[in-house]
Write an enzyme that holds these catalytic residues in place. Structure first.
Site, PDB file in Angstrom:
ATOM      1  N   ARG A 121      -6.167  -4.852  -2.033  1.00 33.55           N
ATOM      2  CA  ARG A 121      -7.506  -4.309  -1.871  1.00 33.55           C
ATOM      3  C   ARG A 121      -7.977  -3.672  -3.170  1.00 33.55           C
ATOM      4  O   ARG A 121      -7.225  -2.956  -3.836  1.00 33.55           O
ATOM      5  CB  ARG A 121      -7.591  -3.360  -0.687  1.00 33.55           C
ATOM      6  CG  ARG A 121      -6.844  -2.088  -0.807  1.00 33.55           C
ATOM      7  CD  ARG A 121      -7.189  -1.218   0.394  1.00 33.55           C
ATOM      8  NE  ARG A 121      -6.494   0.043   0.323  1.00 33.55           N
ATOM      9  CZ  ARG A 121      -6.728   1.042   1.135  1.00 33.55           C
ATOM     10  NH1 ARG A 121      -7.616   0.919   2.090  1.00 33.55           N
ATOM     11  NH2 ARG A 121      -6.063   2.160   1.004  1.00 33.55           N
ATOM     12  N   THR A 150     -13.815  -0.731  -4.136  1.00 31.71           N
ATOM     13  CA  THR A 150     -14.671  -1.206  -3.033  1.00 31.71           C
ATOM     14  C   THR A 150     -13.908  -1.231  -1.707  1.00 31.71           C
ATOM     15  O   THR A 150     -14.520  -1.338  -0.649  1.00 31.71           O
ATOM     16  CB  THR A 150     -15.153  -2.639  -3.316  1.00 31.71           C
ATOM     17  OG1 THR A 150     -13.988  -3.492  -3.356  1.00 31.71           O
ATOM     18  CG2 THR A 150     -15.881  -2.737  -4.636  1.00 31.71           C
ATOM     19  N   ASP A 189       1.476   5.062   0.644  1.00 35.51           N
ATOM     20  CA  ASP A 189       1.334   3.631   0.345  1.00 35.51           C
ATOM     21  C   ASP A 189       2.613   2.920   0.788  1.00 35.51           C
ATOM     22  O   ASP A 189       3.683   3.112   0.196  1.00 35.51           O
ATOM     23  CB  ASP A 189       1.103   3.446  -1.159  1.00 35.51           C
ATOM     24  CG  ASP A 189       0.771   2.000  -1.490  1.00 35.51           C
ATOM     25  OD1 ASP A 189      -0.321   1.752  -2.006  1.00 35.51           O
ATOM     26  OD2 ASP A 189       1.616   1.108  -1.204  1.00 35.51           O
ATOM     27  N   ASP A 227       4.422   0.834  -1.960  1.00 36.22           N
ATOM     28  CA  ASP A 227       5.123   1.661  -2.964  1.00 36.22           C
ATOM     29  C   ASP A 227       6.378   2.282  -2.374  1.00 36.22           C
ATOM     30  O   ASP A 227       7.413   2.357  -3.037  1.00 36.22           O
ATOM     31  CB  ASP A 227       4.190   2.765  -3.465  1.00 36.22           C
ATOM     32  CG  ASP A 227       3.195   2.241  -4.491  1.00 36.22           C
ATOM     33  OD1 ASP A 227       3.455   1.180  -5.090  1.00 36.22           O
ATOM     34  OD2 ASP A 227       2.144   2.886  -4.663  1.00 36.22           O
TER      35      ASP A 227
HETATM   36  N1  URA Z   1      -2.216   0.911   2.808  1.00 32.33           N
HETATM   37  C1  URA Z   1      -1.159   1.757   2.772  1.00 32.33           C
HETATM   38  O1  URA Z   1      -0.088   1.382   2.312  1.00 32.33           O
HETATM   39  N2  URA Z   1      -1.316   2.999   3.248  1.00 32.33           N
HETATM   40  C2  URA Z   1      -2.466   3.455   3.780  1.00 32.33           C
HETATM   41  O2  URA Z   1      -2.531   4.589   4.230  1.00 32.33           O
HETATM   42  C3  URA Z   1      -3.564   2.556   3.801  1.00 32.33           C
HETATM   43  C4  URA Z   1      -3.413   1.300   3.320  1.00 32.33           C
END
Ligand code: URA
Length: 210
Positions: A105, A109, A201, A204
């Protein structure tokens, strides 16, 4: 059509999710927990898969047993975090076909950008289990569902660890036929599109990239 969301209400799911969210959980443990949670969610997501009857023989007598056909199931992780859920599903359905949907993503945006899609041949004859640990804005999930539908798949079940209410509304607004199975629907999204309280994330944390 009634859109179906299943929030899996189970002490084991709550326990493991609490560990997963914890910022002190190591990468190694995080991966392990994602795998375990995926197994628990898969149990719920596969409840309505079609079965066939087969004649078998036990050591004592003949009987009719039930089988699902693994070759008619396609598991499609959304890259990259969805890959962390793949082993869990394949340990339950080892004959499943696997497709990959590469989307990231745009951080400004929040719109999905496609960079790689490889779906199994004949997906029109498969039930698809779409793997996306974080159903956040729903933009990339909706785009992935469009890809799979364009390829003709006969049914789609989405398995997510966490979802935001906004993400569910977004996905079901466009795709009410997709069954969503999730460990927990969280409070919402922050200004950066992250699920809160969330777990950060997922990519990550799975791959130790931050
Ligand atoms: N992607 C993620 O890894 N964590 C989020 O909170 C939103 C999208």
């Amino acid at each position: 059509m009634t859109a179906v969301v299943i929030e899996v209400d189970h002490p084991l799911v709550r326990h493991k999710l609490g560990l997963l969210r914890d910022v002190t959980t190591t990468t190694h443990m995080f991966r392990h927990l994602v795998n375990e949670l995926t197994l628990l969610l898969a149990y719920e997501a596969t409840k309505t898969l079609a079965e066939e009857e087969v004649e078998i023989e036990t050591p004592l007598e003949q009987m009719v047993a039930h089988r699902i056909s693994g070759t008619k199931i396609a598991v499609c992780p959304i890259l990259r975090a969805g890959v962390g859920m793949l082993d869990g599903i394949l340990s339950l359905i080892p004959d499943a076909r696997v497709g990959f949907i590469g989307l990231y993503r745009d951080e400004e945006t929040l719109q999905p950008i496609e960079y790689y899609v490889k779906l199994p041949e004949g997906i029109a004859h498969h039930d698809v289990l779409l793997l996306d640990p974080m159903l956040a804005t729903g933009n990339s999930t909706a785009a992935a569902i469009e890809k799979v539908k364009a390829a003709g798949s006969r049914s789609i079940r989405l398995i997510a660890l966490l979802a935001s209410p906004e993400g569910i509304v977004r996905v079901h607004g466009e795709h009410p036929d997709v069954v969503i199975v999730v460990a927990k629907i969280d409070r919402g999204l922050n200004e950066k599109g992250y699920i809160v309280p969330g777990l950060g994330d997922a990519g990550d944390r799975l791959y130790g990239t931050k």
